[in-house]
Write an enzyme that holds these catalytic residues in place. Sequence first.
Site, PDB file in Angstrom:
ATOM      1  N   GLU A 137      40.406  43.521  40.923  1.00  0.00           N
ATOM      2  CA  GLU A 137      40.145  43.845  42.323  1.00  0.00           C
ATOM      3  C   GLU A 137      41.232  44.828  42.711  1.00  0.00           C
ATOM      4  O   GLU A 137      42.395  44.467  42.862  1.00  0.00           O
ATOM      5  CB  GLU A 137      40.177  42.581  43.183  1.00  0.00           C
ATOM      6  CG  GLU A 137      39.412  42.714  44.486  1.00  0.00           C
ATOM      7  CD  GLU A 137      40.207  43.482  45.540  1.00  0.00           C
ATOM      8  OE1 GLU A 137      39.877  44.665  45.780  1.00  0.00           O
ATOM      9  OE2 GLU A 137      41.133  42.910  46.107  1.00  0.00           O
TER      10      GLU A 137
ATOM     11  N   CYS B 111      43.252  46.295  50.900  1.00  0.00           N
ATOM     12  CA  CYS B 111      42.343  47.112  50.101  1.00  0.00           C
ATOM     13  C   CYS B 111      41.066  47.427  50.869  1.00  0.00           C
ATOM     14  O   CYS B 111      40.403  48.432  50.586  1.00  0.00           O
ATOM     15  CB  CYS B 111      42.017  46.408  48.793  1.00  0.00           C
ATOM     16  SG  CYS B 111      41.305  44.754  48.994  1.00  0.00           S
TER      17      CYS B 111
END
Length: 487
Positions: free
Chosen positions: A259, A293
Amino acid sequence: MTATGREAWPAAAEWTGKIYSGGWRQSGGGTQPVHEPATGARLAEVGVASPGDVARSGALAARAQQGWAAMAPAERAEVLLRAAGVLRDNSGAIREWTVRESGGVPAKGDYEIAAGLSQLAQAAGMASLPLGEILSSPVPGRASHAWRVPLGVVGVINPWNAPLLFAMRALAPALVLGNAVLLKPDPHTPVSGGVVVAQLFEEAGLPEGLLHVLPGGPGTGEAVVADPHVAMVAFTGSVQAGRAVARAAGDRLKRVALELGGKNSIVVLDDADVDAAAAAGALSTFGYQGQACVAAGRHLVHDGLVESYTEALIGHARALRVGDPREDGVALGPVISERQAARIERIVDESVAAGARVLVGGRREGLFYPPTVLDHVERTMPAFSEEIFGPVAPVIAFHTDTEAIEIANDTEYGLAAAVHSRSLPRATALAGQVRTGMVHINDVTAKDAANAPFGGMGESGNGSRIGGTANLEQFTQWRWATMPETA
């Protein structure tokens, strides 16, 4: 650590200068200090796990995992539910550690706690899911079955920006599905992302040897990936580090879930509610100093609305107070480090030198970077192409829906997006053409849910998903067996 003067949780005397591996023990890699980014104050000292510590932990975890996997799923789930109870009971102390260690405001700490509780509850519920199938057999008189079995030992390499949440997102499903875990917290947040997690599960009665918390830098992470007992690595962090993890895991034929970063767009169509869109845009970019993110790194606005949207976004930016997150009224704390502050500064300065214009903000004081809005941003500028990971909102005008899609997809990343329009069919059609793993209509880009698969495309990850039933695929593997229907 506490304002009331009562003994802090977790009790520092137990874990100071130590790692968690079969209980708290001295580390082979020395110790490291933990500093508060807002003040520079020394908060704590944790152990640094050496490669030898990792090897010992991997062997212990592999032995303990066999008995854990043999337990009834409901018994494993009960441990997670007890951990949730410990988390609730100590939420005040955990919030304080999160605020002081990561620089987030108290509301960010509360969010992580709530999200951590959701992850534990969601994972506990997985214990009741069917784990196998009865297959049709091509051979008469022979039964054919397939079922999921644990991988064994899972390595979790955790980031600093949401340390408790990301730890729970990986280790809770890994544990409930019968695996053991080696957790390496980030050096910036080894307490809220490591010590706290160890204490939660120790007090919840997790059998010894199933969870190892191994603080340290890249060398510790490399040892976790390389350890022969580790069957799978769940990594959250930068693209550069993710590539290194993927290479090392691939050489050893290990499963890896990455991720990574994102250059996420919030797209504002010409029929959008400008005030609502600007509020969502401000939260998407300025929340937790943009250090997520899933933060919005681009504001793509129809040229007919760009002036009113930008004005509203500037209003939100000016209303946000920057300072020590423990002070009342502060909305943005410090960024995590001097390195990160310098990166934000470079991206803004280079973009301005290339012709971008700062409408508000744009100048830091130490680690405190104010909410910043840029316009006149071109595709050749760093503010357009690079993940900023700071509270900077580049505004880019477009003329047509087709152009908006093309601009949004002009990136190597593909994590998240948001589309704002009063027409749900129109917004849905556009959202379907944005190349991202997650997309939200009339909302922020930064969303998370324990029952939803979380992940991206392109350089935002390797296509893996963690969350909800996607965890079954990540943390187990199939076993197939055939047998006679009668003895």
